[in-house]
Design an enzyme around this catalytic site. Structure first.
Site, PDB file in Angstrom:
ATOM      1  N   GLU A   1      74.473  31.028  23.375  1.00  0.00           N
ATOM      2  CA  GLU A   1      74.357  31.558  21.999  1.00  0.00           C
ATOM      3  C   GLU A   1      75.721  31.691  21.321  1.00  0.00           C
ATOM      4  O   GLU A   1      76.025  32.704  20.694  1.00  0.00           O
ATOM      5  CB  GLU A   1      73.576  32.876  22.007  1.00  0.00           C
TER       6      GLU A   1
ATOM      7  N   HIS B   1      81.947  44.969  47.442  1.00  0.00           N
ATOM      8  CA  HIS B   1      81.036  44.684  48.568  1.00  0.00           C
ATOM      9  C   HIS B   1      81.686  43.849  49.663  1.00  0.00           C
ATOM     10  O   HIS B   1      81.029  43.541  50.671  1.00  0.00           O
ATOM     11  CB  HIS B   1      79.769  43.968  48.056  1.00  0.00           C
TER      12      HIS B   1
END
Ligand SMILES: Cc1cc2nc3c(=O)[nH]c(=O)nc-3n(C[C@H](O)[C@H](O)[C@H](O)COP(=O)(O)OP(=O)(O)OC[C@H]3O[C@@H](n4cnc5c(N)ncnc54)[C@H](O)[C@@H]3O)c2cc1C
Length: 380
Positions: A363, A338
């Site tokens: 986690e 982009h």
């Protein structure tokens, strides 16, 4: 391994994906800027059966195949990763240990309203001075005649600022090491519980993260989840499931970045042709596809094995590392595709890049996962 998907499953997953794209994706930017998950997102997901599809009928859920659950989680992460994280912490990290280890009364009191979208849950393991080193937690519960007195502090907890209830890991016998950790279900309205304001974060800003403080919090004996001293194992088992969820998180975010990049590369022109025609750009897009497909296969393998009742061990770590680090690479490439516009918040990939960065941290960090894999390989 059989990864073939039935036509009914494809139809269910496609309908859920359409719902995510139509209702949640358009709100993702406002969710990021508003710093909380809109109540409507919770309500819409409840209406679509997303919470109940993770639990069997006996606790008020309904059965869908493991493939539908996997595809639905990817679709949710693709549409709004912050909503994925908050609902995952509530339905998964909070709900799963209650379902597996909780008493009938605990399930009726907490799981039923959870699946009916009446309450939000959280999972409290991390502390200000104890993250990866779980054994270093200081939160403790002392036995009394009536039950337990909980003291301590939790940090970096998803939903802490907005949750009604949490599963909280605390030492009940410090001398026993991790064998002295017990899981408690704590109503966060109990006197003595306080919470921090939501932290200001790099990404996933809609998902509220914060701290919890417990000062002489009185709990009944019925607050113990499962057996005394089993809290560490219960938390690790819960996080094993969470690792599969983190794979879906990474895959969903990467898919969103890949879609945006393909679209942008065919529209944006440079040197008289779409940038998609430039080898440096279309190779990036091809690499995104290769990486996403690889991560998806690893995630499906884990989900399938879990469904067969296998203990996953280090294959969940392998998949979690690959899928979450893949999402960081893919969103980085998407920002590059982009150009300067990818660096502004006019472009969705800027948010995706920030959101993806949690994957290798949450986690279980990539480093500790690599430790677990290496130990498995070398020590057998
Ligand atoms: C947005 C967000 C949401 C979260 N939600 C929750 C939640 O709901 N519940 C919850 O309990 N926690 C939650 N966490 C906490 C998260 O699980 C921890 O941040 C993570 O486990 C790392 O712990 P730490 O931050 O204390 O880092 P530390 O453990 O201090 O690690 C710092 C660095 O040292 C490395 N390191 C540490 N030990 C080792 C080792 N033995 N070998 C190699 N490297 C090592 C780490 O990999 C890392 O790079 C959340 C965090 C974030 C950012």
């Amino acid at each position: 391994m059989d990864f073939s998907t039935s036509p009914d499953d494809v139809a269910a997953a496609t309908a859920f994906d359409r719902f995510c794209q139509e209702r949640l994706a358009p709100r993702a930017k406002a969710t990021d800027e508003g710093l909380s998950i809109p109540k409507q997102n919770w309500a819409d997901l409840h209406e679509m059966g997303f919470f109940k599809m993770h639990y069997p009928e006996e606790v008020g859920g309904f059965e869908v195949s493991w493939e539908v659950r996997a595809m639905a989680q990817e679709s949710l992460a693709k549409a709004c990763a912050a909503t994925f994280l908050s609902t995952g912490a509530s339905i998964g990290l909070f709900g799963a240990p209650l379902f597996v280890y909780g008493s009938k009364e605990q399930k009726e009191r907490w799981l039923t309203p959870l699946l009916n979208n009446e309450i939000i849950g959280c999972f409290g393991l991390t502390e200000p001075d104890a993250g990866t080193d779980v054994q270093a937690i200081r939160t403790s519960a002392k036995k009394t005649d009536k039950g337990w007195i909980l003291n301590g502090e939790k940090a970096l907890i998803t939903n802490a600022p907005c949750a009604d209830v949490g599963v909280i890991m605390a030492y009940t016998d410090k001398a026993a090491g991790v064998g002295g950790v017990t899981m408690f279900v704590v109503d966060l309205k109990t006197p003595g519980v306080s919470r921090s304001k939501p932290y200001k974060k790099m990404g996933l800003r809609g998902s509220e993260t914060g701290g919890l403080v417990f000062e002489d919090v009185e709990l009944g004996n019925d607050a113990v989840v499962g057996e005394l001293g089993q809290g560490f194992i219960q938390a690790m088992q819960t996080l094993e499931l969470g690792r599969i969820g983190m794979c879906h998180f990474g895959i969903g975010i990467a898919e969103a970045a890949y879609d945006a990049s393909r679209k942008y590369a065919t529209q944006r022109k440079a040197f008289g042709k779409p940038i998609a025609r430039l080898q440096a750009v279309h190779f990036k897009i091809a690499d995104m596809k290769i990486e996403i497909d690889g991560a998806r296969l690893m995630a499906r393998q884990c989900a399938w094995r879990k469904h067969q009742g296998e203990h996953l061990g280090s294959i969940a770590s392998v998949a979690k590392i690959y899928a979450t680090e893949m999402a960081v690479r893919v969103t980085d490439a998407a920002v590059q595709v982009h150009g300067g516009w990818g660096y502004t918040d006019d472009s969705v990939v800027e948010r995706l890049y920030r959101d993806a960065r949690l994957g290798p941290i949450g986690e279980g960090t990539s480093e500790i996962q690599r430790e677990l894999i290496a130990r498995d390989l070398l020590d057998g």
